[in-house]
Write a protein that holds these residues in place. Structure first.
Motif, PDB file in Angstrom:
ATOM      1  N   ALA A 174       0.841  -1.203   0.000  1.00 22.44           N
ATOM      2  CA  ALA A 174       0.000   0.000   0.000  1.00 22.44           C
ATOM      3  C   ALA A 174       0.879   1.257   0.000  1.00 22.44           C
ATOM      4  O   ALA A 174       0.603   2.216  -0.739  1.00 22.44           O
ATOM      5  CB  ALA A 174      -0.934  -0.010   1.207  1.00 22.44           C
ATOM      6  N   ALA A 175       1.909   1.253   0.802  1.00 24.80           N
ATOM      7  CA  ALA A 175       2.814   2.405   0.848  1.00 24.80           C
ATOM      8  C   ALA A 175       3.535   2.583  -0.483  1.00 24.80           C
ATOM      9  O   ALA A 175       3.680   3.712  -0.977  1.00 24.80           O
ATOM     10  CB  ALA A 175       3.822   2.233   1.977  1.00 24.80           C
ATOM     11  N   HIS A 176       3.976   1.494  -1.070  1.00 25.45           N
ATOM     12  CA  HIS A 176       4.677   1.526  -2.354  1.00 25.45           C
ATOM     13  C   HIS A 176       3.807   2.215  -3.417  1.00 25.45           C
ATOM     14  O   HIS A 176       4.268   3.126  -4.115  1.00 25.45           O
ATOM     15  CB  HIS A 176       5.014   0.088  -2.734  1.00 25.45           C
ATOM     16  CG  HIS A 176       5.617  -0.110  -4.070  1.00 25.45           C
ATOM     17  ND1 HIS A 176       6.774   0.503  -4.473  1.00 25.45           N
ATOM     18  CD2 HIS A 176       5.220  -0.894  -5.108  1.00 25.45           C
ATOM     19  CE1 HIS A 176       7.075   0.110  -5.708  1.00 25.45           C
ATOM     20  NE2 HIS A 176       6.129  -0.737  -6.111  1.00 25.45           N
ATOM     21  N   TYR A 177       2.544   1.809  -3.500  1.00 21.49           N
ATOM     22  CA  TYR A 177       1.650   2.429  -4.484  1.00 21.49           C
ATOM     23  C   TYR A 177       1.280   3.851  -4.081  1.00 21.49           C
ATOM     24  O   TYR A 177       1.188   4.744  -4.933  1.00 21.49           O
ATOM     25  CB  TYR A 177       0.421   1.548  -4.749  1.00 21.49           C
ATOM     26  CG  TYR A 177       0.751   0.530  -5.817  1.00 21.49           C
ATOM     27  CD1 TYR A 177       0.448   0.762  -7.150  1.00 21.49           C
ATOM     28  CD2 TYR A 177       1.434  -0.636  -5.493  1.00 21.49           C
ATOM     29  CE1 TYR A 177       0.800  -0.148  -8.131  1.00 21.49           C
ATOM     30  CE2 TYR A 177       1.793  -1.548  -6.467  1.00 21.49           C
ATOM     31  CZ  TYR A 177       1.471  -1.296  -7.789  1.00 21.49           C
ATOM     32  OH  TYR A 177       1.844  -2.191  -8.766  1.00 21.49           O
ATOM     33  N   GLY A 178       1.098   4.093  -2.798  1.00 16.63           N
ATOM     34  CA  GLY A 178       0.808   5.452  -2.335  1.00 16.63           C
ATOM     35  C   GLY A 178       1.940   6.409  -2.647  1.00 16.63           C
ATOM     36  O   GLY A 178       1.711   7.555  -3.071  1.00 16.63           O
ATOM     37  N   ILE A 179       3.159   5.952  -2.474  1.00 16.64           N
ATOM     38  CA  ILE A 179       4.330   6.784  -2.771  1.00 16.64           C
ATOM     39  C   ILE A 179       4.426   7.033  -4.275  1.00 16.64           C
ATOM     40  O   ILE A 179       4.723   8.156  -4.713  1.00 16.64           O
ATOM     41  CB  ILE A 179       5.610   6.139  -2.199  1.00 16.64           C
ATOM     42  CG1 ILE A 179       5.557   6.177  -0.668  1.00 16.64           C
ATOM     43  CG2 ILE A 179       6.860   6.827  -2.731  1.00 16.64           C
ATOM     44  CD1 ILE A 179       6.569   5.263   0.013  1.00 16.64           C
ATOM     45  N   GLY A 180       4.167   6.007  -5.075  1.00 17.84           N
ATOM     46  CA  GLY A 180       4.161   6.193  -6.529  1.00 17.84           C
ATOM     47  C   GLY A 180       3.138   7.225  -6.958  1.00 17.84           C
ATOM     48  O   GLY A 180       3.402   8.084  -7.820  1.00 17.84           O
ATOM     49  N   ILE A 181       1.959   7.182  -6.352  1.00 18.88           N
ATOM     50  CA  ILE A 181       0.908   8.160  -6.647  1.00 18.88           C
ATOM     51  C   ILE A 181       1.341   9.554  -6.190  1.00 18.88           C
ATOM     52  O   ILE A 181       1.115  10.545  -6.886  1.00 18.88           O
ATOM     53  CB  ILE A 181      -0.422   7.723  -6.004  1.00 18.88           C
ATOM     54  CG1 ILE A 181      -0.953   6.473  -6.719  1.00 18.88           C
ATOM     55  CG2 ILE A 181      -1.444   8.851  -6.004  1.00 18.88           C
ATOM     56  CD1 ILE A 181      -2.054   5.736  -5.984  1.00 18.88           C
ATOM     57  N   ALA A 182       2.004   9.632  -5.047  1.00 22.69           N
ATOM     58  CA  ALA A 182       2.492  10.929  -4.553  1.00 22.69           C
ATOM     59  C   ALA A 182       3.519  11.531  -5.509  1.00 22.69           C
ATOM     60  O   ALA A 182       3.487  12.746  -5.778  1.00 22.69           O
ATOM     61  CB  ALA A 182       3.087  10.771  -3.150  1.00 22.69           C
ATOM     62  N   PHE A 183       4.405  10.710  -6.067  1.00 20.99           N
ATOM     63  CA  PHE A 183       5.382  11.242  -7.025  1.00 20.99           C
ATOM     64  C   PHE A 183       4.700  11.673  -8.319  1.00 20.99           C
ATOM     65  O   PHE A 183       5.106  12.666  -8.936  1.00 20.99           O
ATOM     66  CB  PHE A 183       6.517  10.247  -7.282  1.00 20.99           C
ATOM     67  CG  PHE A 183       7.588  10.306  -6.230  1.00 20.99           C
ATOM     68  CD1 PHE A 183       8.356  11.442  -6.054  1.00 20.99           C
ATOM     69  CD2 PHE A 183       7.824   9.219  -5.401  1.00 20.99           C
ATOM     70  CE1 PHE A 183       9.341  11.512  -5.070  1.00 20.99           C
ATOM     71  CE2 PHE A 183       8.798   9.275  -4.417  1.00 20.99           C
ATOM     72  CZ  PHE A 183       9.565  10.420  -4.254  1.00 20.99           C
ATOM     73  N   ALA A 184       3.659  10.970  -8.726  1.00 23.04           N
ATOM     74  CA  ALA A 184       2.885  11.414  -9.897  1.00 23.04           C
ATOM     75  C   ALA A 184       2.220  12.752  -9.595  1.00 23.04           C
ATOM     76  O   ALA A 184       2.151  13.628 -10.464  1.00 23.04           O
ATOM     77  CB  ALA A 184       1.848  10.360 -10.278  1.00 23.04           C
ATOM     78  N   ALA A 185       1.745  12.922  -8.369  1.00 18.52           N
ATOM     79  CA  ALA A 185       1.144  14.196  -7.972  1.00 18.52           C
ATOM     80  C   ALA A 185       2.175  15.318  -8.025  1.00 18.52           C
ATOM     81  O   ALA A 185       1.849  16.446  -8.431  1.00 18.52           O
ATOM     82  CB  ALA A 185       0.530  14.080  -6.572  1.00 18.52           C
ATOM     83  N   VAL A 186       3.416  15.022  -7.634  1.00 17.28           N
ATOM     84  CA  VAL A 186       4.492  16.023  -7.736  1.00 17.28           C
ATOM     85  C   VAL A 186       4.713  16.401  -9.197  1.00 17.28           C
ATOM     86  O   VAL A 186       4.833  17.590  -9.535  1.00 17.28           O
ATOM     87  CB  VAL A 186       5.795  15.496  -7.094  1.00 17.28           C
ATOM     88  CG1 VAL A 186       6.984  16.380  -7.443  1.00 17.28           C
ATOM     89  CG2 VAL A 186       5.638  15.370  -5.582  1.00 17.28           C
ATOM     90  N   LEU A 187       4.763  15.400 -10.052  1.00 13.41           N
ATOM     91  CA  LEU A 187       4.932  15.654 -11.485  1.00 13.41           C
ATOM     92  C   LEU A 187       3.840  16.601 -12.001  1.00 13.41           C
ATOM     93  O   LEU A 187       4.126  17.585 -12.687  1.00 13.41           O
ATOM     94  CB  LEU A 187       4.894  14.326 -12.249  1.00 13.41           C
ATOM     95  CG  LEU A 187       4.887  14.387 -13.777  1.00 13.41           C
ATOM     96  CD1 LEU A 187       6.171  14.986 -14.308  1.00 13.41           C
ATOM     97  CD2 LEU A 187       4.688  12.989 -14.348  1.00 13.41           C
ATOM     98  N   LEU A 188       2.599  16.304 -11.633  1.00 14.48           N
ATOM     99  CA  LEU A 188       1.481  17.136 -12.079  1.00 14.48           C
ATOM    100  C   LEU A 188       1.483  18.506 -11.411  1.00 14.48           C
ATOM    101  O   LEU A 188       1.069  19.499 -12.019  1.00 14.48           O
ATOM    102  CB  LEU A 188       0.158  16.420 -11.825  1.00 14.48           C
ATOM    103  CG  LEU A 188      -0.033  15.124 -12.619  1.00 14.48           C
ATOM    104  CD1 LEU A 188      -1.323  14.433 -12.210  1.00 14.48           C
ATOM    105  CD2 LEU A 188       0.011  15.377 -14.113  1.00 14.48           C
ATOM    106  N   ALA A 189       1.944  18.587 -10.177  1.00  9.73           N
ATOM    107  CA  ALA A 189       2.009  19.877  -9.488  1.00  9.73           C
ATOM    108  C   ALA A 189       3.034  20.796 -10.147  1.00  9.73           C
ATOM    109  O   ALA A 189       2.824  22.005 -10.251  1.00  9.73           O
ATOM    110  CB  ALA A 189       2.352  19.674  -8.014  1.00  9.73           C
TER     111      ALA A 189
END
Length: 162
Positions: A70-85
């Motif tokens: 869960a953390a692995h996927y959550g972190i991946g999503i967080a980095f995608a959010a950084v990309l979009l930010a």
């Protein structure tokens, strides 16, 4: 809402690409990795234990695999959010490779400076038997995550037209 949906789709997709690479890497080179150990490390954080020497020697925690994945996927999503930010939803509408690689390769700072030291491997795997090889593998894996961000960005434009 588009921002959140795109971050989830792109981040989960890129993380899945990274996981495929992890499977290939294990089969080709015999390099294992367990997200259960990541989950174990995370489960110890609320208990005040931030560093292990090494994490594999610490007692297992109930649900550590689920926590790790869960953390692995959550972190991946967080980095995608950084990309979009940083590059905006325009990037998600028409993904380009360079921003995805910048975020992907830049994300290697997380294991180098947080996860590896916390799990007993030292900063940038300095306490492992072959630090240079471990660093190289981390860089390759995170570059593949960057390629995954790019690929998942394009797939997202097909499945989620916004």
């Amino acid at each position: 809402m588009n921002y959140v949906v795109c971050a989830v789709l792109i981040g989960a997709g890129a993380t899945a690409v990274m996981d495929l690479w992890t499977v290939v890497r294990k089969q080709m080179f015999g390099i294992p990795f367990s997200y259960g150990l990541v989950g174990r490390w995370l489960a110890y954080l609320p208990r005040g234990r931030f560093r292990h020497d090494p994490i594999a020697a610490s007692p297992a925690v109930h649900g550590e695999r689920l926590i790790g994945w869960a953390a692995h996927y959550g972190i991946g999503i967080a980095f995608a959010a950084v990309l979009l930010a940083v590059w905006g939803l325009e990037w998600a509408r028409q993904p380009t490779l360079v921003p995805a690689l910048i975020v992907g390769i830049g994300s290697v700072a997380a294991p180098f400076l947080v996860l590896q030291p916390g799990m007993g491997a030292g900063i940038a795997a300095s306490r492992t038997p072959r630090p240079a090889a471990a660093r190289f593998q981390s860089l390759v894996t995170h570059a593949i995550f960057g390629l995954g961000l790019y690929a998942a960005g394009w797939i997202t434009t097909l499945v989620y037209p916004f």
